[in-house]
Each structure stands twice: as structure tokens, then as C-alpha cells.
Design an enzyme around this catalytic site. Structure first.
Site, PDB file in Angstrom:
ATOM      1  N   GLU A 454       0.839  -1.216   0.000  1.00 36.37           N
ATOM      2  CA  GLU A 454       0.000   0.000   0.000  1.00 36.37           C
ATOM      3  C   GLU A 454       0.873   1.265   0.000  1.00 36.37           C
ATOM      4  OE1 GLU A 454      -3.475   1.643  -0.535  1.00 36.37           O
ATOM      5  OE2 GLU A 454      -3.475  -0.508  -0.193  1.00 36.37           O
TER       6      GLU A 454
HETATM    7  C1  LIG Z   1       2.424  -9.732   1.150  1.00 36.41           C
HETATM    8  C2  LIG Z   1       2.150  -8.742   0.072  1.00 36.41           C
HETATM    9  C3  LIG Z   1       0.840  -8.499  -0.301  1.00 36.41           C
HETATM   10  C4  LIG Z   1       0.576  -7.632  -1.358  1.00 36.41           C
HETATM   11  N1  LIG Z   1      -0.721  -7.508  -1.810  1.00 36.41           N
HETATM   12  C5  LIG Z   1      -0.946  -6.830  -2.973  1.00 36.41           C
HETATM   13  C6  LIG Z   1      -2.234  -6.838  -3.595  1.00 36.41           C
HETATM   14  O1  LIG Z   1      -3.185  -7.435  -3.077  1.00 36.41           O
HETATM   15  N2  LIG Z   1      -2.389  -6.193  -4.777  1.00 36.41           N
HETATM   16  C7  LIG Z   1      -1.372  -5.534  -5.379  1.00 36.41           C
HETATM   17  O2  LIG Z   1      -1.576  -4.974  -6.440  1.00 36.41           O
HETATM   18  N3  LIG Z   1      -0.123  -5.502  -4.819  1.00 36.41           N
HETATM   19  C8  LIG Z   1       0.096  -6.137  -3.641  1.00 36.41           C
HETATM   20  N4  LIG Z   1       1.356  -6.126  -3.066  1.00 36.41           N
HETATM   21  C9  LIG Z   1       2.425  -5.436  -3.766  1.00 36.41           C
HETATM   22  C10 LIG Z   1       2.970  -4.234  -3.033  1.00 36.41           C
HETATM   23  O3  LIG Z   1       2.065  -3.172  -3.117  1.00 36.41           O
HETATM   24  C11 LIG Z   1       4.339  -3.942  -3.637  1.00 36.41           C
HETATM   25  O4  LIG Z   1       5.227  -4.923  -3.124  1.00 36.41           O
HETATM   26  C12 LIG Z   1       4.829  -2.560  -3.337  1.00 36.41           C
HETATM   27  O5  LIG Z   1       4.065  -1.636  -4.047  1.00 36.41           O
HETATM   28  C13 LIG Z   1       6.305  -2.373  -3.689  1.00 36.41           C
HETATM   29  O6  LIG Z   1       6.589  -2.796  -4.970  1.00 36.41           O
HETATM   30  P1  LIG Z   1       7.827  -3.781  -5.230  1.00 36.41           P
HETATM   31  O7  LIG Z   1       7.668  -4.943  -4.319  1.00 36.41           O
HETATM   32  O8  LIG Z   1       7.885  -4.048  -6.663  1.00 36.41           O
HETATM   33  O9  LIG Z   1       9.066  -2.965  -4.735  1.00 36.41           O
HETATM   34  P2  LIG Z   1       9.840  -1.824  -5.552  1.00 36.41           P
HETATM   35  O10 LIG Z   1       8.884  -0.853  -6.119  1.00 36.41           O
HETATM   36  O11 LIG Z   1      10.814  -2.466  -6.466  1.00 36.41           O
HETATM   37  O12 LIG Z   1      10.628  -1.104  -4.387  1.00 36.41           O
HETATM   38  C14 LIG Z   1      11.813  -1.651  -3.793  1.00 36.41           C
HETATM   39  C15 LIG Z   1      12.429  -0.600  -2.887  1.00 36.41           C
HETATM   40  O13 LIG Z   1      12.800   0.546  -3.658  1.00 36.41           O
HETATM   41  C16 LIG Z   1      12.198   1.720  -3.143  1.00 36.41           C
HETATM   42  N5  LIG Z   1      11.814   2.596  -4.236  1.00 36.41           N
HETATM   43  C17 LIG Z   1      11.139   2.274  -5.360  1.00 36.41           C
HETATM   44  N6  LIG Z   1      10.943   3.359  -6.111  1.00 36.41           N
HETATM   45  C18 LIG Z   1      11.482   4.404  -5.461  1.00 36.41           C
HETATM   46  C19 LIG Z   1      11.590   5.793  -5.729  1.00 36.41           C
HETATM   47  N7  LIG Z   1      11.066   6.339  -6.816  1.00 36.41           N
HETATM   48  N8  LIG Z   1      12.208   6.573  -4.809  1.00 36.41           N
HETATM   49  C20 LIG Z   1      12.720   6.058  -3.686  1.00 36.41           C
HETATM   50  N9  LIG Z   1      12.650   4.740  -3.388  1.00 36.41           N
HETATM   51  C21 LIG Z   1      12.032   3.922  -4.267  1.00 36.41           C
HETATM   52  C22 LIG Z   1      10.979   1.245  -2.373  1.00 36.41           C
HETATM   53  O14 LIG Z   1      10.586   2.162  -1.360  1.00 36.41           O
HETATM   54  C23 LIG Z   1      11.472  -0.090  -1.821  1.00 36.41           C
HETATM   55  O15 LIG Z   1      12.130   0.111  -0.596  1.00 36.41           O
HETATM   56  C24 LIG Z   1       1.629  -6.950  -1.986  1.00 36.41           C
HETATM   57  C25 LIG Z   1       2.945  -7.165  -1.559  1.00 36.41           C
HETATM   58  C26 LIG Z   1       3.204  -8.053  -0.560  1.00 36.41           C
HETATM   59  C27 LIG Z   1       4.632  -8.290  -0.161  1.00 36.41           C
END
Ligand SMILES: Cc1cc2nc3c(=O)[nH]c(=O)nc-3n(C[C@H](O)[C@H](O)[C@H](O)COP(=O)(O)OP(=O)(O)OC[C@H]3O[C@@H](n4cnc5c(N)ncnc54)[C@H](O)[C@@H]3O)c2cc1C
Length: 600
Positions: A454
Site C-alpha cells: 500500500e
Molecule cells: C504480502 C504482500 C501483499 C501484497 N498484496 C498486494 C495486492 O493485493 N495487490 C497488489 O496490487 N499488490 C500487492 N502487493 C504489492 C505491493 O504493493 C508492492 O510490493 C509494493 O508496491 C512495492 O513494490 P515492489 O515490491 O515491486 O518494490 P519496488 O517498487 O521495487 O521497491 C523496492 C524498494 O525501492 C524503493 N523505491 C522504489 N521506487 C522508489 C523511488 N522512486 N524513490 C525512492 N525509493 C524507491 C521502495 O521504497 C522499496 O524500498 C503486496 C505485496 C506483498 C509483499
């Protein structure tokens, strides 16, 4: 002192939730009906959720290649939740809802998050999904999909993330090609793509699953439009249905590629879903059938319509996990004998050991937890009450301005500090806390998700410092400062004057750091220290709320003294931390921005 007592105090004495019944929308309610809702939630959570929280963790969802298996307890608990009517708690009476204020709905749901956050996940997602359809769906989409979700016949999901697109949703690659724009359920598209991390994405709890999916409709050249402008929203049911909400018997082309095996939150399935890979062929061809919701290109706007509630929900879930750990460690600390009083003459080894709660350091850890979880509860309820002001109050613009700056805090502050509370709960239990024989390690694991989903911590910080505090010339920040000032003015007349002065200084420091961060107008400079800013901002908000709560407490009962002690703790041990955080913000410390990747 149990959580219910604090909840009732915050709701009815501090936030005056009972006054909401004078509003037309809530006129059929009374403080008694609100109380009855809370009683029902507390009972179902205690009987159907809490006893099975560990089971939902140890009997992790299992995919046999055809079906996903969950413990029977999850089926029973979610059924009991659906039968309570809570799925439609805030909805109109004519769609089977209870027309409850947001603050009461959230308070009711808090019991489930505390009892078993993972088992409660299915219902929270379903309610959010169906509420979104009520706001943006056509009358038939509401009738067919939303109503059956509110009734608990079908559950719902939110499909935003993709393997290559998490924080950067503008990079999603799921395609939606128009098939028939005369379908009564909405313009019908065929979707192809992969959605990652989908909570509740597959299970057999309900006969159908209503996925809400973000996808891009290609432009005339067949290419996907870059950025968020091209993103649209679709209803993609797992099993196809007709206009009378009957299952047609055909499986949609949505396939579970696999379950993710998580650190915590294990009771909620988490899925990689493939849309349109041809595993199923509805209508004789591959491609997942999806019905457009709202207008093309407005998918993100629709999805984020419910953002306030969704983020308060995550924050409140984090608070409740913190609460569960706090109560467990408090019980333990009262019973565990270890160590003896330290006197000037040394320790008397012949004397009985004292319970660990007698040690100042253990009390420190308990007070820290109390200040985080009760302060966090105040924050979330305050925000939920603002949502009611937004929808039914006489100053919706004022409520919106406050929510704008408070929502990133509501989501992120408990995610970080109630995780710390869970860590302290483990510490209070010592070695026992580190084992799976006690519940506190699971709370920590379940909690760890909250800084990730979120909107990650980093993304919330960018939203706060990059957008919310500077929007409209800083109007939202000014609105918050005015509220804080009101509390300071009341407190200055009382024994809380030192804390009022401390808060006034903190507020000035936050304002000053905000200006200095942006003084060069360079976003990369201003935002390099956005997370320390978020932490300082959050701690200042929490100090304000604690002061306000302390002013609402009267008498010298243990309950009242406990609230005052937690407030004093926050001012003595927590608020001073903001100095270090804001220093790097104000001088636009360049280290993290300038350090080179190959120096690591
Ligand atoms: C258990 C679980 C349940 C989930 N449920 C859902 C769901 O029901 N539906 C759904 O759609 N998604 C869901 N998600 C997805 C979740 O919303 C994403 O994991 C989250 O948005 C982060 O994306 P990512 O994992 O690709 O990390 P990334 O976006 O790759 O981020 C990795 C790191 O880089 C940092 N970062 C990325 N971009 C920037 C930036 N521009 N500036 C500074 N820092 C940055 C982030 O803060 C993070 O620390 C779920 C995730 C988990 C783990």
C-alpha cells in the site's frame, strides 16, 4: 487494562463519535447501536479468529496444481465475518448495509486485525473492492458484483502490481483489447498480462473471486501509452457470470501461476496470477474477459478513490498487531519472576525474585509499546473520524486538507513504530519471545509487511514531502499546524505546559525544515532525506495527539494515570528524536544522494 476500554474512551470521550448520530445519515443509530456493533465484532474475533491465528500461520496455503487449500478455520471465520454484515458496514441500507460511520466501521474491524490479521485480509479486500464498484461501477456492475461481494457470496481482490511494476505503476504492461462495447456488464475487453503479489488472488472460500485489475488499453498504433494516463480499471471475475449474477459455468482465463511463500501474513494467500495465457478459453478463445469500470484512462483515479480508507485500514492493522504484542508481553512481564531489587547494599540473593515488570527497563519497553499502540490507535481513529467529516460534516474542505497530510502518517507511522513495539514485545519475553511457542514472533513477522505494501515507506515519504506539505502553497500543512496550535493553547493553561512548549518548538522545527528542504527548489535535493522527514513529522503528529488525549483524561484511576504516563513517555523519550532527523533534512544532507553505487 484491555484494548476495548481504550477504544471506547478514544471513540466516545475523546472523538465524540456518539455526536455523529445527530447527522441525517446516521440518525437511526445511537451510541448503543455503535456499542453493539463493537460487541459483535469483539465476540466473533475472539471466538472465530484469535484461536486459529497460529494455525493460519503454520498451515500455510497450499496449491496442489489445481486448487488452493486453506485451513477449515479460515473458511469458518470468514463466513462468520460475512454473516455479521460487516462487509457492507458503511454502505446504504438499500444495498444491505448498516450505514455506519467510517470511524465505527474501522473500530469494529480493529478487533479482527488484532485477532488474526491474515484471516481478516480476505474480508477487508472484498469490502474495499465492492465499495470502489459502488463509487465507479455502472448500476448493473454494482448489482451483479458489488452486492454479491457485500453479501459474502463472492470475495474480491485488488490487482495493481506486476513483477516489473511495483512502486512505479505507470510501468504496468497488462494489455486490454476491446472485444465488445455493448456487453450489458460493461465494455468487454480481453486482458493479457501477469499480476504479482495478489492477496486473496486464489482460494476456494467463495464460489467466485472478483478481481479488480489495472491494465492498459493500447493506442491506435497498438502500443501501450506510457505513464499513468493509459491505465484503466477492469472487473475480471474468476468464473464468468451473467446479468442475473448466475455463474455461467465457464472459467475465465485467469490462472494461478504460483503462491508466494511469505515471512508473515501467511493465512492470506498471495498469488502470481496469469491473465490471458490460454489456460482457459472463455468463448472459445484465450484472453481473460474483463469489464471496463469508469472511463478508459481513469483506472488509477478510480483505484485510489478509496485510498484514505485503505491506508487508514493498513495503519490500523499495524496498530492492532502492535497491540496484540503489547498485551502478550504485558501479561508475561507480570508473571515472569527474574532478578532482584538492586539496593545500595547490593542484591539479597535469599529474597524472592521479582516479576520482571518491576524492573525499570522492562517498564520502559512496556511504556514505549503503550505509547506507540495507543497513540497509533488515536491517530487512526482521528483520521477515520475525519473521513466522516469529509462525507457528512459541514467543512469537507477542511477535513480534506488535514487528511492530505495525515494519510501518509496514518499509513507509515504505525508500520514503523508498531513494528518496533512488536520487537520490544519479543525483547520483554527474552529467549521465549524468540521461539514459536509464544505468539509475539508471529506478530512481528505479520507486521513486517506493513512498511512494504500500500505504498512503501519511501514512497509515503516522497508523497508527504514532495507533494502534500507543499501543495496549494502549503495550505494542508497550515491547516494541521492550526489544529496543533489549538491543542497547545489549551495545554498551556494546565500542568501540561512544558509539553505544550516542547510541541510548539517541534512544530516550528518541522515548518523550518520543510522550507529549508525546498529552499533550492531542486526535488532531488529536497527529497533525498524524505524518510527522516516522515519520521519527524510522524513523531510530531503523535506528540500532538498524545497531548490532546492527555487533556481529555480526568480523575486518578489507573486508566487515567496510564494514559498520562504514556503521554509523558512520548514527550520525554520520543519527541526529542526529531532533532536528529530534521537536521539532515534542513541542511539537505547530500551523502545518500551522492554516494556512488560502486562504493558499496
Ligand atoms: C504480502 C504482500 C501483499 C501484497 N498484496 C498486494 C495486492 O493485493 N495487490 C497488489 O496490487 N499488490 C500487492 N502487493 C504489492 C505491493 O504493493 C508492492 O510490493 C509494493 O508496491 C512495492 O513494490 P515492489 O515490491 O515491486 O518494490 P519496488 O517498487 O521495487 O521497491 C523496492 C524498494 O525501492 C524503493 N523505491 C522504489 N521506487 C522508489 C523511488 N522512486 N524513490 C525512492 N525509493 C524507491 C521502495 O521504497 C522499496 O524500498 C503486496 C505485496 C506483498 C509483499
Amino acid at each position: 487494562m484491555r484494548m476495548r476500554e481504550t477504544l471506547d474512551f478514544l471513540l466516545f470521550d475523546w472523538l465524540k463519535a456518539g455526536d455523529l448520530t445527530t447527522r441525517e445519515r446516521f440518525a437511526e443509530h445511537s451510541p448503543e447501536t455503535f456499542g453493539a456493533v463493537l460487541d459483535t465484532c469483539e465476540k466473533i474475533a475472539r471466538e472465530k479468529f484469535a484461536p486459529f491465528n497460529r494455525l493460519a500461520d503454520t498451515q500455510e496455503p497450499h496449491f496442489d496444481g489445481e486448487r488452493v487449500h486453506l485451513p477449515q478455520a479460515t473458511h469458518d471465520a470468514t463466513r462468520a465475518y460475512a454473516e455479521s454484515g460487516m462487509l457492507a458496514a458503511a454502505q446504504d441500507y438499500d444495498v444491505g448495509g448498516m450505514q455506519l460511520p467510517c470511524v465505527i466501521e474501522m473500530a469494529g474491524n480493529a478487533f479482527f486485525s488484532k485477532a488474526s490479521v491474515a484471516m481478516g485480509g480476505y474480508a477487508m479486500l472484498t469490502s474495499g473492492n465492492a465499495s470502489l464498484l459502488m463509487a465507479h461501477g455502472t448500476p448493473l456492475q454494482r448489482e451483479v458484483f458489488a452486492k454479491n461481494e457485500f453479501a459474502g457470496r463472492w470475495f474480491g481482490t485488488m490487482c495493481l502490481s506486476e513483477p516489473q511494476a511495483g512502486s512505479s505503476l505507470s510501468d504496468i504492461a497488462t494489455r486490454a483489447e476491446l472485444e465488445d462495447d455493448t456487453d450489458p456488464l460493461g465494455p468487454r475487453y480481453r486482458l493479457t498480462g501477469n499480476k504479482m503479489w495478489i492477496s486473496g488472488g486464489e482460494h476456494e472460500i467463495t464460489e467466485n473471486i472478483v478481481h479488480l485489475v489495472l491494465a492498459k488499453i493500447p493506442g491506435p498504433d497498438g502500443k501501450l501509452i506510457p505513464g499513468t494516463r493509459g491505465i484503466s480499471l477492469f472487473i475480471v471475475p474468476k468464473r464468468l457470470v451473467n446479468e442475473r449474477a448466475e455463474l455461467t459455468g465457464e472459467r475465465n482465463d485467469v490462472a494461478l501461476a504460483g503462491l508466494n511463500h511469505k515471512l508473515g501474513y501467511r493465512g492470506t494467500t498471495n498469488c502470481l496470477l496469469n491473465f490471458g495465457e490460454g489456460r482457459f478459453t472463455p468463448g472459445g478463445r484465450k484472453g481473460a474477459i474483463g469489464y471496463l469500470v469508469g472511463k478508459p484512462g481513469e483506472g488509477l483515479r478510480c483505484m485510489f478513490h478509496m485510498m484514505n480508507e485503505a491506508r487508514i485500514g493498513v495503519g490500523l492493522g499495524a496498530v492492532m498487531l502492535g497491540y496484540a504484542g503489547y498485551e502478550a508481553s504485558l501479561d508475561y512481564a507480570k508473571q515472569r519472576p527474574q532478578g532482584r531489587p538492586m539496593t545500595a547494599a547490593g542484591k539479597d540473593a535469599a529474597s524472592p525474585q521479582r516479576p520482571i515488570i518491576e524492573h525499570a527497563d522492562v517498564r520502559r519497553m512496556l511504556l514505549a509499546q503503550k505509547s506507540y499502540v495507543e497513540g497509533g490507535l488515536a491517530l487512526e481513529l482521528y483520521c477515520a473520524r475525519l473521513v466522516d467529516e469529509l462525507h457528512t460534516g459541514d467543512d469537507p474542505a477542511g477535513a480534506q486538507a488535514l487528511l492530505d497530510v495525515l494519510i501518509p502518517i496514518a499509513k507509515s507511522w504505525p508500520s514503523e513504530w508498531c513494528l518496533e513495539a512488536n520487537s520490544l514485545a519479543i525483547q520483554v519475553l527474552g529467549g521465549y519471545g524468540y521461539t514459536r511457542d509464544f505468539p509475539v514472533e508471529q506478530y512481528w513477522r505479520d507486521q513486517r509487511l506493513n512498511m512494504i505494501h500500500e505504498g512503501t515507506h519511501g514512497i509515503q515519504a516522497l508523497d508527504l514531502l514532495g507533494r502534500k506539505v507543499v501543495q496549494q502553497g502549503g495550505a494542508s500543512l497550515a491547516a494541521l499546524a492550526a489544529r496543533v496550535q489549538q491543542t497547545i493553547e489549551r495545554a498551556i493553561q494546565t500542568g501540561w505546559a512544558p509539553q505544550a512548549n516542547q510541541l510548539a518548538a517541534a512544530l516550528a522545527q518541522v515548518g523550518g525544515a520543510t522550507k529549508k528542504a525546498w529552499s533550492t527548489g531542486e526535488p532531488e535535493e529536497a527529497l533525498a532525506n524524505a524518510v527522516p522527514y516522515l519520521q519527524a513529522f510522524g513523531h510530531t503528529v503523535l506528540a500532538w495527539l498524545w497531548l490532546d488525549v492527555a487533556l481529555a483524561v480526568s480523575g486518578d484511576s489507573a486508566f487515567a494515570e496510564g494514559k498520562r504516563a504514556a503521554a509523558r513517555y512520548f514527550f520525554a523519550y520520543e519527541l526529542p528524536k526529531i532533532g536528529a532527523w530534521l537536521d539532515v533534512v534542513a541542511r539537505r544532507e547530500p551523502l545518500c544522494r551522492e554516494v556512488q553505487a560502486d562504493w558499496f
